[in-house]
Design an enzyme around this catalytic site. Structure first.
Site, PDB file in Angstrom:
ATOM      1  N   GLU A 166     -23.220  33.209 -17.070  1.00 23.52           N
ATOM      2  CA  GLU A 166     -23.728  31.690 -16.986  1.00 23.52           C
ATOM      3  C   GLU A 166     -23.711  31.377 -15.547  1.00 23.52           C
ATOM      4  O   GLU A 166     -22.966  30.337 -15.038  1.00 23.52           O
ATOM      5  CB  GLU A 166     -23.002  30.944 -17.766  1.00 23.52           C
ATOM      6  CG  GLU A 166     -22.737  31.076 -19.392  1.00 23.52           C
ATOM      7  CD  GLU A 166     -22.429  29.843 -20.013  1.00 23.52           C
ATOM      8  OE1 GLU A 166     -21.235  29.134 -19.387  1.00 23.52           O
ATOM      9  OE2 GLU A 166     -22.563  30.004 -21.365  1.00 23.52           O
ATOM     10  N   GLU A 357     -22.609  34.320 -26.861  1.00 20.67           N
ATOM     11  CA  GLU A 357     -21.811  33.380 -27.126  1.00 20.67           C
ATOM     12  C   GLU A 357     -22.395  32.516 -28.202  1.00 20.67           C
ATOM     13  O   GLU A 357     -23.526  31.878 -28.027  1.00 20.67           O
ATOM     14  CB  GLU A 357     -21.323  32.591 -26.073  1.00 20.67           C
ATOM     15  CG  GLU A 357     -20.173  33.254 -25.288  1.00 20.67           C
ATOM     16  CD  GLU A 357     -19.846  32.821 -23.975  1.00 20.67           C
ATOM     17  OE1 GLU A 357     -19.774  31.513 -24.028  1.00 20.67           O
ATOM     18  OE2 GLU A 357     -19.511  33.226 -22.880  1.00 20.67           O
TER      19      GLU A 357
END
Ligand code: FCB
Length: 463
Positions: A166, A357
């Site tokens: 991220e 995720e």
């Protein structure tokens, strides 16, 4: 693909990250990370906690590998603590740090679990921050050295490598909004940070491929679909700006070798860039960033419903969800996962996608027998798996799914109050206990298919 079964070879997994579970923060020669420093700064972490002990995984990793084996997952996504490998940021490699992961990888393989390694899950060595952090181009070089050291040791056994987790969160939450380490509020710096993350990714791909021939190499992005709050032109424009800054700012360089022109124009208008030429981009950078990948990792939690403010910029609005939000305050919106996967496959054509995720924070007390009936977490994961399944049926090359998270852990600026684990962790005793979701996920993994929850006598539906 009958009913809700997933294709053969689909990788079922769970995920964690080093800073969030390891603890042992000054043991085995580990250096300081920017999150150690951030957590030691009063007011930064909601519950005043830090990650010095966390889940004590540094000492209890054998037990945790046992949990993975019990779950029966095919893969475990974890991250390497950069300050454990290069405590000074550059230069000397800490052999005992490499030994730790070497033993972990062997134990995973012996348990039949594939190690899926992330190199940078936010724990930059503090000494690199002291020299400018991700805002400095030299940090990209330091990352490649680190990637080289780790892959030289583990590249013979690890077949799945992700460079960064991220980058948007590092750049924007860490350097623009100040909520994450290192806590800066400097939009111009955030753009440099994003570029150096992407650049170091591109460079490291080469390094990883050399050390681990035939392994899959990729990157993990958070992808958040934006939705207009009202069917107005202004709100649709706000969604475009949001999408440009959060999603396309990373996807376009990685898959098209250029930053999105409309999002650059937005940054110029906001005064974050002097003009359309990005001063931090050097010749060859974009080619390096666009090095073809074996997979794209996608972290999906929720959508963003947006309205335009007076300047036309996006503001997230609280929605009235059909279901209550998770403890993070995030709306439960499973359809968004399908939409994101289909969009990525159509617009960017990644060779393969993994959902790296997906999961939810909920607090549920144990009953008198010790059972933790976390039905909301089961419903969350089940409904998202159903959408992942739909995406596969629509032709998305989805290779696997990782539930976040194996254990309750240090949820960054939110501390320990946010519980994402399939396993409950009592942080006073470090006892791990499977929630109902762990039992349920174990069945799903064994079957290679998700349940129709309405057919489960064990579970009552959430009203
Ligand atoms: C993601 C992070 C992960 C975890 C989840 C809840 O943004 O990658 O470490 O904190 O959110």
């Amino acid at each position: 693909m009958a009913d809700r079964s997933f294709p053969d070879g689909f990788l079922w997994g769970v995920a964690t990250s080093a800073q969030q579970i390891e603890g042992g923060s000054s043991q085995g020669g580990r250096g300081e990370s920017i999150w150690d420093r951030f957590a030691a700064t009063p007011g930064r972490i909601a519950d005043g906690s830090d990650a010095r002990v966390a889940c004590d995984h540094y000492h209890r990793w054998r037990e945790d590998v046992g949990l993975l084996k019990w779950l029966g997952v095919g893969a475990y996504r974890f991250s390497i603590a950069w300050p454990r490998i290069v405590p000074g940021g550059r230069g000397a490699i800490n052999a005992s740090g490499l030994d730790f992961y070497d033993a972990l990888v062997d134990a995973l393989l012996a348990a039949g679990v594939l190690p899926f390694v992330t190199l940078n899950h936010w724990d930059l060595p503090q000494p690199l921050q002291d020299r400018g952090g991700w805002g400095a181009r030299a940090t990209a070089e330091a990352f490649v050295e680190y990637a080289g050291a780790v892959s030289a040791r583990l590249g013979d056994r690890v077949r799945h490598w992700a460079t960064h987790n991220e980058p948007w969160c590092i750049a924007t939450l860490g350097h623009e909004q100040g909520e994450h380490a290192p806590g800066h509020r400097d939009p111009a710096e955030a753009l440099r940070v994003a570029h150096h993350l992407l650049l170091s990714h591109g460079w490291a791909v080469e390094t990883l491929r050399r050390a681990a021939p035939g392994a899959e190499v990729g990157i993990v992005l958070i992808v958040v679909p934006g939705w207009p709050a009202r069917p107005s032109e202004a709100d649709r424009e706000a969604v475009r700006r949001f999408d440009g800054a959060l999603n396309r700012w990373y996807l376009d360089p990685l898959f098209r070798g250029r930053y999105p022109a409309d999002a650059i124009a937005d940054r110029v208008r906001l005064g974050h860039l002097a003009g359309p030429d990005l001063p931090f981009v050097r010749e060859g950078d974009l080619e390096a960033i666009a090095t073809p990948l074996d997979f794209l990792g996608v972290n999906y939690y929720c959508r963003a419903v947006l309205r335009a403010d007076a300047a036309g910029d996006p503001v997230a609005v609280p929605v009235t969800p059909e279901q209550e939000p998770t403890d993070m305050g995030w709306e439960v919106f499973p359809q968004g996962l399908h939409d994101v996967l289909v969009r990525l496959a159509r617009e960017y054509r990644p060779a393969k996608i993994y959902v790296t995720e997906n999961g939810a924070a909920y607090t549920d007390a144990a009953d008198a027998t010790g059972r933790i009936a976390d039905l909301r977490r089961i419903e969350y994961i089940d409904s998202h798996l159903a959408q992942a399944h739909r995406a596969i049926a629509a032709g998305v090359p989805l290779g696997g799914y990782f539930a976040w998270s194996l254990l309750d852990n240090f949820e960054w600026a939110r501390g320990y109050a946010m519980r994402f684990g399939l396993f409950d962790v009592d942080f006073a005793t470090q006892r791990r206990r499977p929630r109902d979701s762990a039992h349920w996920y174990r069945r799903v993994v064994a079957a290679g298919a998700v349940d129709d929850l309405t057919q489960q006598p064990l579970l009552r539906r959430i009203p």
